[in-house]
Write an enzyme that holds these catalytic residues in place. Structure first.
Site, PDB file in Angstrom:
ATOM      1  N   GLY A  74       0.804  -1.216   0.000  1.00 14.49           N
ATOM      2  CA  GLY A  74       0.000   0.000   0.000  1.00 14.49           C
ATOM      3  C   GLY A  74       0.839   1.268   0.000  1.00 14.49           C
ATOM      4  O   GLY A  74       0.524   2.237  -0.693  1.00 14.49           O
ATOM      5  N   THR A  75       1.901   1.262   0.760  1.00 14.86           N
ATOM      6  CA  THR A  75       2.742   2.459   0.868  1.00 14.86           C
ATOM      7  C   THR A  75       3.343   2.817  -0.487  1.00 14.86           C
ATOM      8  O   THR A  75       3.300   3.978  -0.913  1.00 14.86           O
ATOM      9  CB  THR A  75       3.850   2.230   1.916  1.00 14.86           C
ATOM     10  OG1 THR A  75       3.227   1.930   3.174  1.00 14.86           O
ATOM     11  CG2 THR A  75       4.725   3.461   2.076  1.00 14.86           C
ATOM     12  N   ASN A 153      -8.461   3.444   8.401  1.00 18.47           N
ATOM     13  CA  ASN A 153      -7.856   2.322   9.118  1.00 18.47           C
ATOM     14  C   ASN A 153      -8.121   2.363  10.619  1.00 18.47           C
ATOM     15  O   ASN A 153      -8.085   1.333  11.275  1.00 18.47           O
ATOM     16  CB  ASN A 153      -6.346   2.249   8.847  1.00 18.47           C
ATOM     17  CG  ASN A 153      -5.661   3.583   8.972  1.00 18.47           C
ATOM     18  OD1 ASN A 153      -5.958   4.530   8.235  1.00 18.47           O
ATOM     19  ND2 ASN A 153      -4.750   3.679   9.909  1.00 18.47           N
ATOM     20  N   SER A 201      -3.346  -3.524  -0.494  1.00 13.70           N
ATOM     21  CA  SER A 201      -2.240  -4.259   0.108  1.00 13.70           C
ATOM     22  C   SER A 201      -2.696  -5.652   0.503  1.00 13.70           C
ATOM     23  O   SER A 201      -3.746  -5.810   1.140  1.00 13.70           O
ATOM     24  CB  SER A 201      -1.766  -3.494   1.349  1.00 13.70           C
ATOM     25  OG  SER A 201      -0.767  -4.229   2.012  1.00 13.70           O
ATOM     26  N   HIS A 203      -1.557  -7.889   2.678  1.00 16.95           N
ATOM     27  CA  HIS A 203      -1.535  -8.380   4.074  1.00 16.95           C
ATOM     28  C   HIS A 203      -2.693  -7.862   4.914  1.00 16.95           C
ATOM     29  O   HIS A 203      -2.868  -8.279   6.060  1.00 16.95           O
ATOM     30  CB  HIS A 203      -0.182  -8.099   4.738  1.00 16.95           C
ATOM     31  CG  HIS A 203       0.051  -6.688   5.168  1.00 16.95           C
ATOM     32  ND1 HIS A 203      -0.126  -6.296   6.465  1.00 16.95           N
ATOM     33  CD2 HIS A 203       0.488  -5.603   4.502  1.00 16.95           C
ATOM     34  CE1 HIS A 203       0.192  -5.006   6.572  1.00 16.95           C
ATOM     35  NE2 HIS A 203       0.565  -4.562   5.394  1.00 16.95           N
ATOM     36  N   CYS A 327       1.366   2.057  13.256  1.00 13.75           N
ATOM     37  CA  CYS A 327       2.641   2.694  12.924  1.00 13.75           C
ATOM     38  C   CYS A 327       3.109   3.609  14.044  1.00 13.75           C
ATOM     39  O   CYS A 327       4.247   4.028  14.069  1.00 13.75           O
ATOM     40  CB  CYS A 327       2.490   3.511  11.658  1.00 13.75           C
ATOM     41  SG  CYS A 327       1.535   2.680  10.412  1.00 13.75           S
TER      42      CYS A 327
HETATM   43  C1  PLP Z   1      -1.796  -0.624   6.151  1.00 13.04           C
HETATM   44  C2  PLP Z   1      -2.201   0.567   5.369  1.00 13.04           C
HETATM   45  C3  PLP Z   1      -1.347   1.122   4.403  1.00 13.04           C
HETATM   46  C4  PLP Z   1       0.051   0.608   4.179  1.00 13.04           C
HETATM   47  O1  PLP Z   1       0.072  -0.586   3.463  1.00 13.04           O
HETATM   48  P1  PLP Z   1       1.432  -1.461   3.473  1.00 13.04           P
HETATM   49  O2  PLP Z   1       1.161  -2.553   2.504  1.00 13.04           O
HETATM   50  O3  PLP Z   1       1.621  -1.933   4.862  1.00 13.04           O
HETATM   51  O4  PLP Z   1       2.522  -0.544   2.995  1.00 13.04           O
HETATM   52  C5  PLP Z   1      -1.809   2.204   3.689  1.00 13.04           C
HETATM   53  N1  PLP Z   1      -3.037   2.716   3.889  1.00 13.04           N
HETATM   54  C6  PLP Z   1      -3.883   2.208   4.789  1.00 13.04           C
HETATM   55  C7  PLP Z   1      -5.239   2.810   4.946  1.00 13.04           C
HETATM   56  C8  PLP Z   1      -3.491   1.125   5.567  1.00 13.04           C
HETATM   57  O5  PLP Z   1      -4.325   0.633   6.483  1.00 13.04           O
END
Ligand code: PLP
Length: 403
Positions: A74-75, A153, A201, A203, A327
């Site tokens: 996601g990042t 989130n 993402s 995971h 985080c």
């Molecule tokens: C977890 C999360 C991310 C980051 O995703 P990663 O795959 O861990 O880099 C970005 N945005 C939201 C809303 C998230 O919950």
């Protein structure tokens, strides 16, 4: 269930890998180690796995397989969009986003402001909703991109991104949504929307860590963040993470099954949990209760507690949950999301997030419903004398410095 069984209620931080997903990944750690770009027959298994994952993910998103770019998560997907949109600068360097985005959007936006860009961070009301009129007014002639998350989130609050995307299309502004917390939890059909970019993402929906995807609408120009070999149709360089991509595809397929067959008991577990806590714990409230939310997230504020102390006690009962975003664990900083919803209150420091997943059981819900009221009561007993002295300290009175 046994007293020492782990109760994992932090599914918005990450999720358990589905055993079926692990099965799908294993051959690519072993016999099928070929590079998908190679021309010989041996590499075809790896290439097929990547193609299949692209099809599976396209079905989850209701888009074309060619519109999917695999990334490291996601990042990366969020960073890639912000980087790409600003490359073209047809209009200018102004971005509109919300104050409650994940740091994977907020940080690259803050960096933009240091590089000559301009960013508007829209606030939210006490339910966590954005005002669409305010959003429309924030779009200027030099606005290049609007980025609004699909589901939050921390609170699970859903933004009306399809409507926002329409508004952006009319104004000829690119629209991106961070859908990391929406993908696999609510139905998505990108084909019928004006969304240009979407991040997800693996995971966060029972796939592996370190892999994700970016949807780029086929009519939208895109400039890669990571230049290299011509992988992903020239949109993301680097040899494909085949095992993880295969896992992402399988996780998408599984999420589809759970969504379409209505197997999702997650929503009913969350609702039962919330109802029970509200009934048994005084001074408890659900953050974002007045808004539309994804079915797995429950963010509570409890009067008279400190979230960090609550986490410690819950951990002793083998209950995993979080205070604000994962985080930030370890830092004393209160959640920026809850502060945005209630700038004058201290709810952000008194909140706990419980996020459910399909591997949670009703027995686990029974157990947390029993333990949480006891933990909150205990914390209040400990905190009571401290609070009385705090009230006499000048910095906590109304004439103290503004927060
Ligand atoms: C977890 C999360 C991310 C980051 O995703 P990663 O795959 O861990 O880099 C970005 N945005 C939201 C809303 C998230 O919950």
């Amino acid at each position: 269930m046994a007293d020492d069984e782990l109760i994992y209620l932090d599914n918005n931080a990450t999720t358990q890998l589905d055993p079926v997903v692990i099965e799908e990944m294993l051959p690519f750690f072993g016999k099928y180690y070929g590079n998908p770009s190679a021309g010989y027959v041996f590499a075809a298994q790896a290439r097929k796995a990547v193609d299949m994952a692209r099809d599976q993910l396209a079905r989850l998103l209701g888009c074309e397989p060619s519109e999917i770019v695999f990334t490291s998560g996601g990042t990366e997907s969020n960073n890639a969009v912000i980087n790409s949109a600003l490359q073209f600068e047809a209009r200018g360097k102004h971005v509109v986003t919300s104050a409650v985005e994940h740091s994977a959007v907020l940080r690259p936006c803050q960096d933009l402001t240091k590089r000559g860009g301009d960013v508007t961070f829209l606030g939210v009301d006490r339910h966590g909703n954005v005002d669409l009129g305010e959003l429309e007014a924030a779009i200027r002639p030099e606005t290049t991109l609007v980025s609004m998350m699909w589901a939050n989130n921390e609170t699970g609050v859903i933004f009306p991104v399809e409507k926002i995307a329409e508004m952006c299309r009319e104004k000829r502004v690119l629209f991106h949504t961070d859908a990391v917390q929406a993908a696999g939890k609510i139905p998505i059909r990108l084909r019928d929307t004006a969304i240009n970019f979407l991040s997800l993402s693996a995971h966060k929906f029972h796939g592996p860590k370190g892999v994700g995807a970016l949807y780029v609408n086929r009519r939208t120009r895109f400039h890669p963040l990571i230049a290299g070999g011509g992988q992903e149709n020239g949109r993301r360089g680097g040899t494909e993470n085949v095992a993880s991509i295969a896992g992402l595809g399988k996780a998408a397929e599984r999420a589809m099954e759970f969504l379409s067959e209505g197997k999702a008991h997650v929503g009913s577990m969350r609702d039962r949990f919330e109802k029970a806590i509200l009934e048994t714990v005084s001074g408890a409230s659900v953050n974002g209760a007045g808004a539309a939310r994804v079915p797995n997230t429950s963010s509570f504020s409890f009067e008279g507690i400190e979230s960090s102390a609550a986490l410690l006690l819950l951990d002793r009962h083998h209950i995993c949950c979080s205070a604000g975003s994962a985080c930030r664990t370890g830092s004393q900083e209160a959640s920026h999301v809850l502060r945005a919803m209630n700038p004058s209150g201290d709810g952000a420091r008194r909140s706990l997030r419980f996020s459910f997943g399909r591997f949670n059981t009703e027995a686990q819900v029974d157990r947390v419903i029993e333990i949480i009221p006891r933990v909150i009561e205990k914390l209040r007993q400990i905190a009571a004398p401290v609070r009385e002295t705090a009230q006499m300290r000048p910095e906590t009175t109304a004439i103290g410095p503004a927060a």
